[in-house]
Every structure is written in structure tokens, then in C-alpha cells.
Design a protein around this motif. Sequence first.
Motif, short mmCIF file in Angstrom:
data_model
loop_
_atom_site.label_atom_id
_atom_site.label_comp_id
_atom_site.label_asym_id
_atom_site.label_seq_id
_atom_site.Cartn_x
_atom_site.Cartn_y
_atom_site.Cartn_z
N GLY A 193 6.16 4.33 -3.42
CA GLY A 193 6.58 3.24 -2.53
C GLY A 193 5.67 2.03 -2.63
N LEU A 194 4.35 2.26 -2.63
CA LEU A 194 3.41 1.14 -2.71
C LEU A 194 3.39 0.51 -4.10
CD1 LEU A 194 0.41 2.30 -0.53
CD2 LEU A 194 1.89 0.35 -0.14
N LEU A 195 3.63 1.31 -5.12
CA LEU A 195 3.67 0.77 -6.48
C LEU A 195 4.83 -0.20 -6.63
CD1 LEU A 195 2.46 0.82 -9.32
CD2 LEU A 195 4.00 2.72 -9.85
N ASN A 196 5.99 0.18 -6.12
CA ASN A 196 7.16 -0.71 -6.16
C ASN A 196 6.89 -1.99 -5.37
OD1 ASN A 196 8.59 1.14 -7.69
ND2 ASN A 196 9.54 2.11 -5.91
N LEU A 197 6.22 -1.82 -4.22
CA LEU A 197 5.91 -2.99 -3.39
C LEU A 197 4.91 -3.90 -4.08
CD1 LEU A 197 6.47 -4.16 -0.56
CD2 LEU A 197 4.45 -2.94 0.26
N LEU A 198 3.93 -3.32 -4.76
CA LEU A 198 2.92 -4.11 -5.45
C LEU A 198 3.52 -4.90 -6.60
CD1 LEU A 198 -0.07 -4.84 -5.72
CD2 LEU A 198 -0.38 -2.81 -7.13
N VAL A 242 -6.74 -3.83 -9.37
CA VAL A 242 -6.45 -3.72 -7.93
C VAL A 242 -7.25 -2.56 -7.33
CG1 VAL A 242 -4.68 -3.25 -6.20
CG2 VAL A 242 -4.17 -4.76 -8.13
N MET A 243 -7.25 -1.41 -8.02
CA MET A 243 -7.97 -0.24 -7.52
C MET A 243 -9.48 -0.50 -7.44
SD MET A 243 -5.98 3.02 -9.17
CE MET A 243 -5.52 2.34 -10.74
N LYS A 244 -10.02 -1.13 -8.49
CA LYS A 244 -11.46 -1.43 -8.51
C LYS A 244 -11.82 -2.37 -7.35
CE LYS A 244 -13.03 -4.69 -10.99
NZ LYS A 244 -13.38 -5.61 -12.10
N ASP A 253 -0.19 -10.30 -2.83
CA ASP A 253 -0.30 -10.03 -1.40
C ASP A 253 -1.55 -9.19 -1.11
OD1 ASP A 253 0.11 -8.58 1.20
OD2 ASP A 253 1.93 -9.79 1.21
N LYS A 254 -2.46 -9.74 -0.32
CA LYS A 254 -3.74 -9.08 -0.03
C LYS A 254 -3.54 -7.76 0.70
CE LYS A 254 -8.12 -9.85 2.38
NZ LYS A 254 -8.90 -10.81 3.22
N ASP A 255 -2.65 -7.74 1.69
CA ASP A 255 -2.42 -6.51 2.46
C ASP A 255 -1.81 -5.41 1.60
OD1 ASP A 255 -3.40 -7.68 4.76
OD2 ASP A 255 -1.43 -8.38 5.43
N VAL A 256 -0.91 -5.79 0.70
CA VAL A 256 -0.29 -4.80 -0.19
C VAL A 256 -1.33 -4.21 -1.14
CG1 VAL A 256 1.43 -4.45 -2.02
CG2 VAL A 256 1.99 -5.87 -0.03
N LYS A 257 -2.17 -5.06 -1.69
CA LYS A 257 -3.23 -4.58 -2.59
C LYS A 257 -4.18 -3.64 -1.85
CE LYS A 257 -3.48 -8.49 -5.84
NZ LYS A 257 -4.35 -9.56 -6.37
N GLU A 258 -4.54 -4.01 -0.64
CA GLU A 258 -5.45 -3.17 0.14
C GLU A 258 -4.82 -1.81 0.43
OE1 GLU A 258 -7.78 -3.23 4.46
OE2 GLU A 258 -6.80 -5.04 3.71
N ALA A 259 -3.53 -1.81 0.78
CA ALA A 259 -2.85 -0.54 1.06
C ALA A 259 -2.76 0.33 -0.18
CB ALA A 259 -1.45 -0.83 1.61
N PHE A 260 -2.45 -0.29 -1.35
CA PHE A 260 -2.36 0.48 -2.60
C PHE A 260 -3.72 1.09 -2.95
CE2 PHE A 260 -2.61 0.71 -7.26
CZ PHE A 260 -1.55 1.57 -7.52
#
Length: 531
Positions: free
Chosen positions: A388-393, A442-444, A399-406
Motif C-alpha cells: 500500500g505504501l509503495l503504491n502511494l510513494l 527514502v529508506m536511508k 510527499d514528506k509524510d508519505v516518505k516518513e511512513a514508508f
Amino acid sequence: LQFLYFIGEMKSIYVHLEEDEGSEVTVRFDLSAAVTGCDVVDMMKAKVGDLQGADVVLKKEDGSVVSGSADVYESCSNGDDLFIVSVGKPAKTADPTPAPTPAKPEKEPENFDHIEFVLYLIGNDEYRLKIKTQDYKFTPHTTVEAATAKLLQVHKSYITADRTYILCTRKKSPAPLPPTDRIWQYITKGKLYLLPEPKAGEAAADPQEPEPTGEQAEELKLLKKYLGMGKEALDKGAYARAIEIYSKLQGAVHREPESARGLAVALGKARRWKEAVAAWKHALEVGSADDLDMVHSYADALVNSGEYEEAIQVLLKVADTDNGAKGHDLKALLGHAFYKKGGEESRSTAAALWTTVLKETNQTHASAMIGYTRMMLDVGQNSTAIRGLLNLLVANTTDKDVKEAFGTVMRKIPNSAELLQEIVPVKQDAGGASALGFLSTVMKDQGAIAQSIAVLEKCVGIAPSNPSYALNLAHTCAIQGRYWEGLGVIRDFCKRNEALGVANKEGHKVVCGDFVEVLDAVLAKKDGHGW
């Protein structure tokens, strides 16, 4: 001469005299002094020259004389209108339609006579007027109707004679204030607009604020300067500086809406949630209480400060008022409030809200998807959360919030790197490596270092001659303290690409192969140096 009055917790009465010429006189009587009808007449005679020496009495609408203290008290309690009537002459005929009994007002503000407010008067031209209640003899019981009439009389040279004017609290989509309401309730809450009522078939007025002059212009210029400084600090991320500027502005002009909103935004950005809650509440009071963006921000501050039940109550009032994007935002936030409140019923409500929003937005609403994937993570459905988060990313790469959630999801799941590659089979080409490289970055950035290293190793395997992936891998290893491993990544890249290099204008060239021997020698000694 008609008297209007109100009861202030049954301790005193205000007798208000309105004369034909528009002048007004108000006298306060202390009920504990057993005020009689004669006392009222004598007090008014002392205040109004035309009554001095006149033979008058105080009567009710039915013609009965108000004389003793009990009569005055009873009349006030019943909401009767009182009249001064000449003795021997017919009393004023009562209006067949009795005036409505005014509702008991809120506690009146202190020093009301000295309150200053701004009036925008729109007629042939537009005027911004600073007004003091004492100059217009406004009292806590002056009605909207009476205040409107007074304003129109004083400023009749500014308005269009053949138009009907209404008093409003906003200039866009104006709605007239209830005529029997007390004017002080609106004066103490913000600006007022005196606008011409639209004629039949005419669009509602949407005036622009007039340009002030003189002292007002200087004050406005200074205000705009500091508002600009606050916005500049906010845009640069200097939240402490923005908070300082907006706080000083609010100290000087407490009910100025732009600085009130700026302070609330800055406190939220600084994650000072408790203070942000109070600031947003004030911003709504002095701004527009029906501004859905501001309501959303207020509720968001409540959620982040742990006041979930209060946030739910705020959001339930507005969640269904908009069927578009803003409505989706409000419902998604309502889902977060319910979910964080806890309990099986609340979490079921949150799931239903998020599912509805995602269905209506084709799975693209960021806040709803973040909430939904967090719920999936909590129940152990890790692959669903990552997918779900991958599709959103992919749809919201900045999007800062999306990156943080992923990053949070990848960090919390031990084998997330393996699950990611199972969910999204990557082509063994430059495009596949580029996609993985973005995800690793993004993960780093979000602290999922070990997962980022695992994905970067895959990138290096797909594109062994691309220096970016090798350098990012070496750098990420160093972040985790794996220095020798990072140095080994550089050595391996140089060994694979010995002919790759650069040259200057004179033709001197340096290639990767030149460093292989040096790096091998350093790596061979790592154990002996204890590094």
C-alpha cells in the motif's frame, strides 16, 4: 419615548432611551436600592433636558403606571417595554405585534465602552473606519438593528441613499446579523462589514478592502512588514523565529487573523502541539470559524497532542460538509483520531472511514492510506502494508509524510527488504536499478539503514558500472559504522571498472585501475591496525 433594558443576573437594569433625533442615553439602576418608577423618571429627567420640568410618569404598554420597586423589578423580569408618558395625554399605542423578549446575553465584556473595532463601510466608495464604542454610545444591550441605524445615520454621506444596508461579519457570501442580537457579541469577535443588500437578480457584494490613509496606513504598513517577516521565517523552516515574530504581533494586535494563523502554523511545524491547539482555537475565533482548512489543522493539533475525543467531536461536526478533497481529508483525519483513541469499536470506525476514502479516491489519498497501512502493520499483514505504501510513494514521490511512513514501515519489519523485492519484481536493467535506488534513498533518509544497504546491494548487482550506486552503498555502510565494508565496495567497483576514469585538458588521465593496488594494500592491513 421607549425604554429598552436587560437584566444582568438580576442585580441591575439598564434603561435605554432612544430619541427621534437618533441620540441615545443609558442609565443603570441598582435593583438593591429598591428603585421605583418615580426614581426612573427622576433619573431620566436629570439626563435628558427635554424632560426637565415635564409632568410625566413611567408606564407599561398596557397603560398601567409603574411606581413601586416591585413593579420595576417585575417589569424587567417579564421583559416588558417601558414608556415615559405625559400625564393627562393618551399613552403611546402599543404595537399589536409585541417585541420579542431578548434572550439572556452572555457575560458582558469589561470596559465595553472603550472597545475599538474596525468597520468596513461599502457604498459608492469603500471605507475602512476605526471605531470606538463610546463614540457611538454603544452599550452592552445595543441591538444589531439599533447599531446599524446609528452607523448609517452617522456615515450617511458615504452610502448610497436608495439601498438597504446589512451588518455582517464577513464580506464574502455575507449573511445579515440577527437584528435583535446584542452588537457587543460581534464587536468583540472581529471585524464588521456594512454592505448594501443585493437587489433582485444582483450578485452579492464581494468588496475589496479600501486603502487606508494617514496613521492607519502607517500602522498597516508596519503590520504587513512583520507579517512578511513571519512568513519568510516560516517558509525557510525557521520556526522558532516565526513563532517569536507572530507572538509579538499577537501581543500588539491580539485579534489580527493573519498573525494568529501564522503563529498556529509555526507551532504545529515545530511540533509544539499543546501550544498549537490553543493557537488554532484562537485563530478560528478571530478568523473564519467555517474555514475547513483551519478546522482540519486545529483537529490535527488535537490528535497530535493526544486529545483524541475532542478532535473527534470537532471533526464530526464538519466531516460531511464537503464532498470533495477537503471532505476526504477531514474523514481521513477523523479515522486517525478514532484509531489512536483505541478500543475495538473505535478502530473499526477508523478502518471504515479509511476504506471509504480510499475507495472514493482510487487508493490515492495519502493520509487514509498511511492510516490503513499502519493498521495492517499492527495486525501483522506486513506485505499488505508495504504494498500500500509503495503504491502511494510512487504516486507521491516528494510527499514528506508519505516518505516518513514508508521508511517507518520498512524499519519496523525485520525482513522488509526481502518482502519488498518479492512484492515488486525488478527488471535487471537500468530502469529497475533506478527504481530501487530511489527506494533505498527514502529508506536511508528515514533511518532504515540496514534495509537501504540490502536494496543498494541489489542495485550494484544490476548496474555494476554505475558509480552512483556504489558510492551510495559505501556512504550508507559508513552511516552504520561499517567502514571497512564501505571501503571494500569502492575497491570492488574500481576492480570491475579499471578503464573507467577522467582526463584533464592536457591529456593526463586517471582511471579506477590506478587505485586497485592501493586499496588492496589498505584492506590487507585492516586486522593488524584493529580498525
